[in-house]
Write an enzyme that holds these catalytic residues in place. Structure first.
Site, mmCIF file in Angstrom:
data_model
loop_
_atom_site.group_PDB
_atom_site.id
_atom_site.type_symbol
_atom_site.label_atom_id
_atom_site.label_comp_id
_atom_site.label_asym_id
_atom_site.label_seq_id
_atom_site.Cartn_x
_atom_site.Cartn_y
_atom_site.Cartn_z
ATOM 1 C CB THR A 1 25.375 30.361 55.463
ATOM 2 O OG1 THR A 1 25.181 30.004 56.832
ATOM 3 C CG2 THR A 1 26.019 31.733 55.394
ATOM 4 C CD GLU B 1 35.416 32.928 40.579
ATOM 5 O OE1 GLU B 1 36.237 32.710 41.490
ATOM 6 O OE2 GLU B 1 35.740 33.256 39.427
ATOM 7 C CE LYS C 1 38.240 26.895 50.123
ATOM 8 N NZ LYS C 1 38.303 27.865 51.248
ATOM 9 C CE LYS D 1 35.615 24.012 51.628
ATOM 10 N NZ LYS D 1 34.332 24.697 51.845
ATOM 11 C CB ILE E 1 39.380 35.989 45.516
ATOM 12 C CG1 ILE E 1 39.749 36.597 46.875
ATOM 13 C CG2 ILE E 1 40.463 36.281 44.485
ATOM 14 C CD1 ILE E 1 41.023 36.039 47.471
ATOM 15 N N GLY F 1 36.045 32.257 48.219
ATOM 16 C CA GLY F 1 34.870 33.091 48.461
ATOM 17 C C GLY F 1 34.667 34.216 47.477
#
Length: 413
Positions: free
Chosen positions: A13, A128, A204, A104, A135, A133
């Site tokens: 994806t 990042e 995260k 992550k 932000i 996602g």
């Protein structure tokens, strides 16, 4: 113009989203980097190969062939997990080639080593897209907030569980029902363990801690409780008080260590994060110079994550020397985020619970009597509990008052 050759590892994806995003904004990217860009090769799994037939690049399942396909200038890693992603990433960093990732788990577990490799070989490791996602929180900390002192970071970092908890509170649906729907909608994997047991948010918040406080936290100092601990009737009791239930990840600097937690929590509806609904993520940064900054946006998805990977690359190309500056010798007193908690007690446990509050001198502020048990709002939030206990964020005096309250200490009132 020179040719900037890109290698892509993974074509699921996120990987396919990177290809599409590069194609859609090719002219703008080339104007910014002042080079032409092309995807030289894509490393795929066998089952992904048919999906990648329309890419104008070498598509291979062979690591050796991928390595020899071009003299790369940049690698996008989009496969997930620790291995072989760690081997692939470290290989390119040791060659001085930058790597951009959305992985992550790899960043949380091996980021300290991969960052040191990037520094040693004069390149960069961008992640990042690994947190929240779409932000732009990582590069906001690296760039816009380079010298801003952060005392606490907290947030809703998992869209799957936020969708589930939103549905449970707002539409009075069962945990099992909303989990099945989340899987059908593609928000949750067939094996939802990382989401519902809190691992995803745990990775995260450890990454955010690194950027906020300048050190990778010891994983033992970030405790983890998943939403699997929340029973349907807990959500119903919370709704009676007009609380919103969220999976909250939080970290702060305590002395020389970073400490925090991932846990379900009940939020008074005046709390900023209480309004973050569905699959959306929200992140709060607190500090003496900024008071509170709130970032809200899509936490996952093909377009949001691939967009973050491309912007991460462009950010580092523009600001290769960027990085936060930390005041390591300055002690900051950080107040507790919450002073109250809600304890859930089944009816058969009530006598034992009364003994517990008497022995521990616990003040019970309010209670609600549900047919499956009782929810007690207590003031002594730090006291160890033999019952399920979750923090309450916000001013509990703003809770909804129910018409009939059954007080554990005073009886029916």
């Amino acid at each position: 113009m020179n040719m900037l050759r890109i290698g892509l590892i993974g074509y699921g994806t996120v990987g396919s989203g990177v290809v599409e995003r590069l194609a859609e904004t090719k002219a703008e990217i080339e104007q910014i980097v002042e080079d032409q860009c092309e995807i030289a090769a894509v490393l795929v799994k066998d089952r992904q190969k048919k999906r990648a037939v329309n890419i104008n690049a070498i598509v291979t399942t062979s690591w050796e062939e991928f390595c020899e396909a071009a003299n790369y200038d940049l690698i996008f890693e989009a496969i997930g997990g620790i291995e072989p992603a760690f081997t692939y990433t470290s290989t390119w960093l040791k060659k001085g080639i930058p790597v951009i990732t959305a992985n992550k788990k790899l960043v949380a577990e091996k980021g300290w080593l991969l960052e040191s490799l990037a520094a040693e070989y004069d390149t960069y490791y961008g992640y990042e897209a690994a947190v929240a996602g779409g932000i732009p929180i990582i590069n906001a900390l690296k760039g816009t907030l380079m010298t801003t002192s952060i005392s606490r970071v907290s947030g809703i970092l998992n869209g799957t569980t936020n969708y589930m908890l939103t549905e449970m509170i707002e539409n009075h649906r069962s945990f099992t029902d909303v989990l099945m729907e989340a899987q059908e909608l593609g928000y949750a994997e067939a094996d939802p363990t990382d989401d519902i047991e809190g691992f995803d948010a745990w990775y995260k918040i450890r990454i955010l801690s690194r950027l906020c406080f300048g050190t990778w936290p010891d994983e033992k100092n970030i405790t983890r409780i998943g939403v699997s601990e929340v029973e349907d009737w807990h959500a119903e009791v919370g709704e009676k008080f007009n609380f919103k239930i969220k999976l909250i990840a939080e970290a702060k600097k305590v002395g020389t260590e970073v400490k925090g937690h991932v846990t379900p929590a009940f939020l008074v509806d005046t709390e900023p994060l209480a309004s973050v609904r569905g699959v959306t993520n929200g992140i709060s940064l607190e500090g003496s110079q900024i008071n509170q900054l709130l970032f809200i946006g899509p936490g996952a998805g093909k377009e949001a994550t691939s967009n973050s990977m491309i912007e991460d690359f462009l950010f580092h190309e523009r600001m290769k020397s960027s990085g936060r500056v930390f005041k390591s010798n300055k002690e900051v007193e950080v107040k507790e985020t919450y002073e109250h908690a809600i304890v859930f007690i089944k009816h058969a446990e009530r006598a034992r619970a009364l003994e517990w509050i008497k022995e521990m001198k616990i003040v019970v502020l309010d209670t609600y009597d549900h047919y499956e048990g009782e929810g007690w709002i207590i003031c002594n939030q730090k006291v160890p509990s033999p019952f399920k206990k979750f923090p309450i964020y916000g001013d509990v005096s703003k809770r909804r008052r129910v018409k009939k309250v059954h007080s554990a200490q005073l009886g029916s009132i």
